[in-house]
Enzyme design. Sequence first.
Site, PDB file in Angstrom:
ATOM      1  N   VAL A  58      -4.727   4.145  -3.747  1.00 45.40           N
ATOM      2  CA  VAL A  58      -5.464   4.886  -2.729  1.00 45.40           C
ATOM      3  C   VAL A  58      -6.592   5.636  -3.435  1.00 45.40           C
ATOM      4  O   VAL A  58      -6.382   6.259  -4.479  1.00 45.40           O
ATOM      5  CB  VAL A  58      -4.535   5.852  -1.953  1.00 45.40           C
ATOM      6  CG1 VAL A  58      -3.826   6.811  -2.875  1.00 45.40           C
ATOM      7  CG2 VAL A  58      -5.295   6.596  -0.862  1.00 45.40           C
ATOM      8  N   GLY A  59      -7.805   5.534  -2.891  1.00 48.83           N
ATOM      9  CA  GLY A  59      -8.935   6.197  -3.531  1.00 48.83           C
ATOM     10  C   GLY A  59      -9.200   5.635  -4.913  1.00 48.83           C
ATOM     11  O   GLY A  59      -9.079   4.437  -5.152  1.00 48.83           O
TER      12      GLY A  59
ATOM     13  N   LYS B 187       0.878  -1.163   0.000  1.00 52.72           N
ATOM     14  CA  LYS B 187       0.000   0.000   0.000  1.00 52.72           C
ATOM     15  C   LYS B 187       0.923   1.222   0.000  1.00 52.72           C
ATOM     16  O   LYS B 187       1.283   1.746   1.059  1.00 52.72           O
ATOM     17  CB  LYS B 187      -0.889  -0.007   1.246  1.00 52.72           C
ATOM     18  CG  LYS B 187      -1.841   1.179   1.351  1.00 52.72           C
ATOM     19  CD  LYS B 187      -3.114   0.957   0.600  1.00 52.72           C
ATOM     20  CE  LYS B 187      -4.126   2.069   0.887  1.00 52.72           C
ATOM     21  NZ  LYS B 187      -5.376   1.888   0.142  1.00 52.72           N
TER      22      LYS B 187
END
Length: 231
Positions: free
Chosen positions: A118-119, A38
């Site tokens: 992310v998003g 991540k």
Amino acid sequence: MSTGFFVTGTDTGVGKTRVSTGLIAALRGQGLRVAGMKPVASGCAATARGLRNADALALMAASGLDAPYGRINPYAFAPAIAPHLAAAEVGVSIRFDAIARAFGELVTEADCAVVEGVGGWRVPLGPDGDVADLAMHLKLPVVLVVGLRLGCLNHAALTAADIRRCGLPLAGWVGNAADAEVERSADIVGALRGILPEPCLGVLPHAPDATLDKVARSLHIRSLFPAAARA
């Protein structure tokens, strides 16, 4: 096989982590060593060891590899806001070369990596660009998570079109019922199959308590291997 896959979504909160961890488990079930990553996370909790993100920790647990947290999640920010804003608040620039170095170190310890964005696909990250630019920097095939909800057909079509425009292979897509109430979900999935010519890797029902193994069994990863080989 390529060095991994980049998991993105039609929006935030559509189930990228659920799919990413399930994908890791499914690939491990094929006998592969798989790292989860991540690169950028906001909404991290303060701990005695520093900021920690729940999604990144879930990826670590799914992978089973003993890698330093900072290699899994190089950029961690406390505020649950857009990452470029969170980074600016603490005077940090999110740089893709640093992420690429961490990714390179991870894949030396594994057969491949599953990198969760992310998003959504075009969330800004900083001076080096947005999420799409990061995926291009890492040169990874993309897995698109579609949140099955009102408006997802438009979001899926636009996101998929831009992934193709970026020149990255769209290895497949997963429909995820992130919301408890989804009207006409079967019709939505049918429409998605018509809109997205790439393989459907699975359709996940709304089941927040589903085990990792159950999610993994719901994913059809066979088509990922030729997609990876072309990357």
